[in-house]
Design an enzyme around this catalytic site. Sequence first.
Site, PDB file in Angstrom:
ATOM      1  N   GLN A  27     -31.611  23.792 -34.035  1.00 47.25           N
ATOM      2  CA  GLN A  27     -32.737  24.623 -33.633  1.00 47.25           C
ATOM      3  C   GLN A  27     -32.828  25.883 -34.493  1.00 47.25           C
ATOM      4  O   GLN A  27     -31.874  26.657 -34.559  1.00 47.25           O
ATOM      5  CB  GLN A  27     -32.577  25.011 -32.157  1.00 47.25           C
ATOM      6  CG  GLN A  27     -33.686  25.871 -31.599  1.00 47.25           C
ATOM      7  CD  GLN A  27     -33.470  26.178 -30.127  1.00 47.25           C
ATOM      8  OE1 GLN A  27     -32.372  26.019 -29.592  1.00 47.25           O
ATOM      9  NE2 GLN A  27     -34.499  26.613 -29.446  1.00 47.25           N
ATOM     10  N   GLY A  28     -33.967  26.097 -35.135  1.00 47.06           N
ATOM     11  CA  GLY A  28     -34.169  27.271 -35.976  1.00 47.06           C
ATOM     12  C   GLY A  28     -35.142  28.247 -35.340  1.00 47.06           C
ATOM     13  O   GLY A  28     -36.311  28.330 -35.760  1.00 47.06           O
ATOM     14  N   SER A  31     -33.859  31.734 -33.504  1.00 45.44           N
ATOM     15  CA  SER A  31     -33.391  33.121 -33.591  1.00 45.44           C
ATOM     16  C   SER A  31     -33.234  33.576 -35.037  1.00 45.44           C
ATOM     17  O   SER A  31     -32.885  32.792 -35.924  1.00 45.44           O
ATOM     18  CB  SER A  31     -32.056  33.282 -32.865  1.00 45.44           C
ATOM     19  OG  SER A  31     -32.203  33.064 -31.480  1.00 45.44           O
ATOM     20  N   GLU A  59     -34.815  23.728 -22.228  1.00 45.39           N
ATOM     21  CA  GLU A  59     -33.458  24.153 -22.540  1.00 45.39           C
ATOM     22  C   GLU A  59     -32.861  24.923 -21.372  1.00 45.39           C
ATOM     23  O   GLU A  59     -31.695  24.750 -21.017  1.00 45.39           O
ATOM     24  CB  GLU A  59     -33.464  25.013 -23.798  1.00 45.39           C
ATOM     25  CG  GLU A  59     -32.074  25.379 -24.297  1.00 45.39           C
ATOM     26  CD  GLU A  59     -32.116  26.206 -25.562  1.00 45.39           C
ATOM     27  OE1 GLU A  59     -31.105  26.208 -26.280  1.00 45.39           O
ATOM     28  OE2 GLU A  59     -33.139  26.848 -25.840  1.00 45.39           O
ATOM     29  N   SER A 119     -32.102  35.539 -23.079  1.00 44.82           N
ATOM     30  CA  SER A 119     -31.116  36.429 -22.475  1.00 44.82           C
ATOM     31  C   SER A 119     -31.375  36.637 -20.982  1.00 44.82           C
ATOM     32  O   SER A 119     -32.447  36.311 -20.455  1.00 44.82           O
ATOM     33  CB  SER A 119     -31.137  37.793 -23.177  1.00 44.82           C
ATOM     34  OG  SER A 119     -32.339  38.486 -22.871  1.00 44.82           O
ATOM     35  N   GLU A 149     -31.985  39.329 -19.441  1.00 47.73           N
ATOM     36  CA  GLU A 149     -33.134  40.211 -19.218  1.00 47.73           C
ATOM     37  C   GLU A 149     -34.451  39.453 -19.347  1.00 47.73           C
ATOM     38  O   GLU A 149     -35.401  39.682 -18.574  1.00 47.73           O
ATOM     39  CB  GLU A 149     -33.091  41.375 -20.217  1.00 47.73           C
ATOM     40  CG  GLU A 149     -31.957  42.365 -19.986  1.00 47.73           C
ATOM     41  CD  GLU A 149     -30.600  41.847 -20.425  1.00 47.73           C
ATOM     42  OE1 GLU A 149     -29.581  42.410 -20.003  1.00 47.73           O
ATOM     43  OE2 GLU A 149     -30.560  40.848 -21.203  1.00 47.73           O
TER      44      GLU A 149
END
Length: 397
Positions: free
Chosen positions: A124-125, A127, A242, A382, A384
């Site tokens: 997976q590309g 981040s 995911e 994340s 948050e």
Amino acid sequence: MDIAFTAEERAFREEVRQLLRVNMPPELRRKLAEGRKLSKHEKAAGVRILYRKGVPTWPKEYGGAGWTPVQYYIFTEEVRAFPAWTQFGYGESLVGPVIYTFGNEAQKKYYLPRIANAEDWWCQGFSEPGAGSDLASLRTRAVREGDHYIVNGQKTWTTWAQYADWIFCLVRTNAEAKKQQGISFLLVDVKTPGVTVRPIELISGGHEVNEIFFDNVRVPVDNLVGEENKGWGYAKFLLANERFSDAGVTSSKESIRRIKDLAARSCAGGAPLIDQASFREKIAAVEVQLKALEMTQLRVLANASKEQKGAQDPASSILKLKGAEIEQTIAELLMDVVGPYALPYRSEDQIEGNEPPIGPDWAATIAPGYFYSRAASIYSGSREIQKNIIAKAILGL
């Protein structure tokens, strides 16, 4: 809510158990039970056994098993308990559903059978440095020149890229549009000239993640999934899948079983840790939380058929958020059980996870697992970000 399984579902569970008992190589089972690393070849072999009736999560028309959500849940429980390996990169769980939902017929015909047969390993590309939780700030550019895109930029924290044949990427194709509206979804052959993969050694001592550089990489326009500049919507669809998979209920169940087993053993000549009321209270507390998470996951499964095409239940963010917290709590309990024996021996040139233990064999992977679990609050969105989704989509704040 009726959580009893039907006679047909119980028969399906026995069918899965029989498949595992008869077909799964004992050596793969032993290595997984000991927490050892499998090679790419071993993972492919195990996955092909489990995919004999089709990809567990896919519809039949695309090479899937056509199972109900409950059947897949049962399958996952039995595979984790056996144990066996279910994942060959992120083809089955992430990019496959994007391709059969948003891709064209040529893409479906080429990529889906190769994923189903564990031929291609996908990473997976998404981040980038400076664009992790704020993924829409990504800066990797794809400029169209004729029938190709020219891609330049960098991706980071790319899990298992060292094994990858292909990478699915979010790239910026319109620098003038608002940041969510100028992103496209590209499929890139990792062997293409200009693609460089570099390992990142983690605090756990493992090498699960990498950084990837794109230097004037030529990607055919045919590798664009869906429409240009519409990739953000496809990414949200993928990330919801995911987050659902990251609930980790079955894995956490098996880990708690292991904790109880290890805590019942005598440690360094002393009384077993399981005899301590305070430790039993910690186990009971996490089991209660895990049962609540399991009920939430089953509700999401029950609602899955009601969602429109391309949509996902925002409750998947609850699964990701609470699943990560439980995973980290369990990792701490394992450290309590093992103590100093959790630290494996490491030579200076080792960056993988098969180091010999300094104590019992079963202890060697526990400290690395504890360190790796710290990342559970970040990957797949994340903590948050999950709270923001829950507040907006569920609570209406």
